[in-house]
Design an enzyme around this catalytic site. Structure first.
Site, PDB file in Angstrom:
ATOM      1  N   ASN A 235      -3.959   5.912  -0.834  1.00 15.14           N
ATOM      2  CA  ASN A 235      -3.331   6.104   0.474  1.00 15.14           C
ATOM      3  C   ASN A 235      -2.584   7.421   0.604  1.00 15.14           C
ATOM      4  OD1 ASN A 235      -4.122   3.933   2.082  1.00 15.14           O
ATOM      5  ND2 ASN A 235      -2.712   2.560   1.053  1.00 15.14           N
TER       6      ASN A 235
ATOM      7  N   GLU B  85      -5.787  -0.477  -7.444  1.00 11.50           N
ATOM      8  CA  GLU B  85      -4.752   0.352  -8.058  1.00 11.50           C
ATOM      9  C   GLU B  85      -3.739  -0.530  -8.799  1.00 11.50           C
ATOM     10  OE1 GLU B  85      -4.182   4.242  -5.358  1.00 11.50           O
ATOM     11  OE2 GLU B  85      -3.804   2.371  -4.288  1.00 11.50           O
TER      12      GLU B  85
ATOM     13  N   HIS C 163      -2.807  -3.227  -6.091  1.00 12.10           N
ATOM     14  CA  HIS C 163      -3.171  -2.890  -4.715  1.00 12.10           C
ATOM     15  C   HIS C 163      -4.678  -2.924  -4.512  1.00 12.10           C
ATOM     16  CE1 HIS C 163      -3.828   0.239  -1.400  1.00 12.10           C
ATOM     17  NE2 HIS C 163      -3.468  -0.893  -0.820  1.00 12.10           N
TER      18      HIS C 163
ATOM     19  N   SER D 241       0.812  -1.215   0.000  1.00  7.80           N
ATOM     20  CA  SER D 241       0.000   0.000   0.000  1.00  7.80           C
ATOM     21  C   SER D 241       0.843   1.262   0.000  1.00  7.80           C
ATOM     22  CB  SER D 241      -0.928   0.013   1.222  1.00  7.80           C
ATOM     23  OG  SER D 241      -0.168  -0.064   2.420  1.00  7.80           O
TER      24      SER D 241
END
Length: 295
Positions: free
Chosen positions: A196, A157, A145, A124
């Site tokens: 993130n 992602e 991800h 992440s």
């Protein structure tokens, strides 16, 4: 449930913790065979129990049938032997957020699966480019991800390293398109990627405000769920994701950028040090008893 297996019909999955179990569920629900590797039988059994719990919840909500459950579980094969990954079409790692740990394991797996098999990381916050540079044939390394919990969160992602072959990125986007209700977003290999890079500072700010006594954990979550239309409050989200996972991601992003927005709040460090990790062990912001007085 989807039965499309246009590409990557058999996938090796490294790690059967919370994220690994969610990813296994998603992949197996698409009709794919998933071979899961973890360090011991207890961890494999715990991961299998998590997948079963996801499916049972789906049955209770009427979105999964008993036949679906049986089929999904049958597609997930568990092992403690790296050699059992021979013959997979791709590998996804979902182990602890530590570049050295990931590199050592992926090198071992690479020796078994061959030089052309894609090696995908579910990190992440760590650098996919740095990871690729440490592995043989870095052109076949990319980020994939999934957000936690993987069966529920829709965004995936797709992260090219600087070395990644462009054709692999196209194949990964096509893979995500075959996963039920998942949407692929191709993002640059920067700390935290897209989701993130915005989410980590937000959650850290909430933790700091809670520690300062802004409001109770329950009221903070209600205010953001109802006031901003979020599906889940930030402190409830942290309990679901795991406070240790959030701490590791924040530390990695901060180490890579030295941006104070990613610096883990002191309360987060204290809670993880005390073993209060959220839903995974029954003690967090919204799980179990209050962890600290909210002055």
């Amino acid at each position: 449930m989807s039965e499309s297996t246009t590409d990557f019909s058999t996938i090796g999955l490294l790690g059967f913790g919370t994220m690994g179990a969610g990813i296994a569920h998603v992949l197996a629900s698409s009709g794919r065979k998933v071979i899961v590797l973890d360090t011991d039988q207890d961890r494999l059994e715990a991961g299998s129990a998590s997948v079963t719990a996801f499916l049972d919840d789906g049955i209770a909500r009427g979105t999964v049938t008993d036949e679906d459950k049986t089929a999904v579980l049958a597609r997930i094969i568990t092992t403690t032997h790296v050699a059992d990954l021979a013959g997979v079409d791709a590998v996804i790692e979902s182990v602890t957020e530590n570049t050295e740990v990931k590199t050592v394991l992926l090198r071992e797996v690479a020796a078994v699966v061959g030089e052309q098999i894609p090696l995908l990381t579910n990190t992440s916050a760590l650098s996919v480019t740095e990871l690729a540079a440490a592995l043989p044939n870095p052109a076949r390394v990319a980020g994939l991800h999934f957000s936690n919990p993987a069966p529920i969160q829709r965004t995936v992602e797709v992260v090219p390293a600087l070395q990644t072959d462009g054709d692999l990125i196209e194949r990964l986007v096509a893979l995500v398109d075959t996963l039920a209700e998942k949407v692929a977003v191709v993002v640059k290999d920067l700390p935290g990627f897209l989701v993130n890079s915005l989410l980590l500072p937000y959650l850290n700010d909430v933790i700091a405000e809670y520690d300062d006594g802004l409001a109770t954990a329950e009221d903070i979550d209600v205010a953001l769920e109802l006031g901003l239309g979020y599906k889940i409050g930030p402190l409830k989200m942290l309990d679901t994701v795991g406070l240790d996972a959030h701490l590791h991601a924040s530390e990695a992003a901060y180490a890579a950028t030295l941006d104070s927005r990613y610096a883990p709040p002191p309360l987060l460090r204290r809670m993880v040090a005390a073993g209060r990790l959220g839903d995974k062990n029954g003690h967090g912001f919204r799980t179990g008893q209050p962890t600290e007085e909210n002055n």
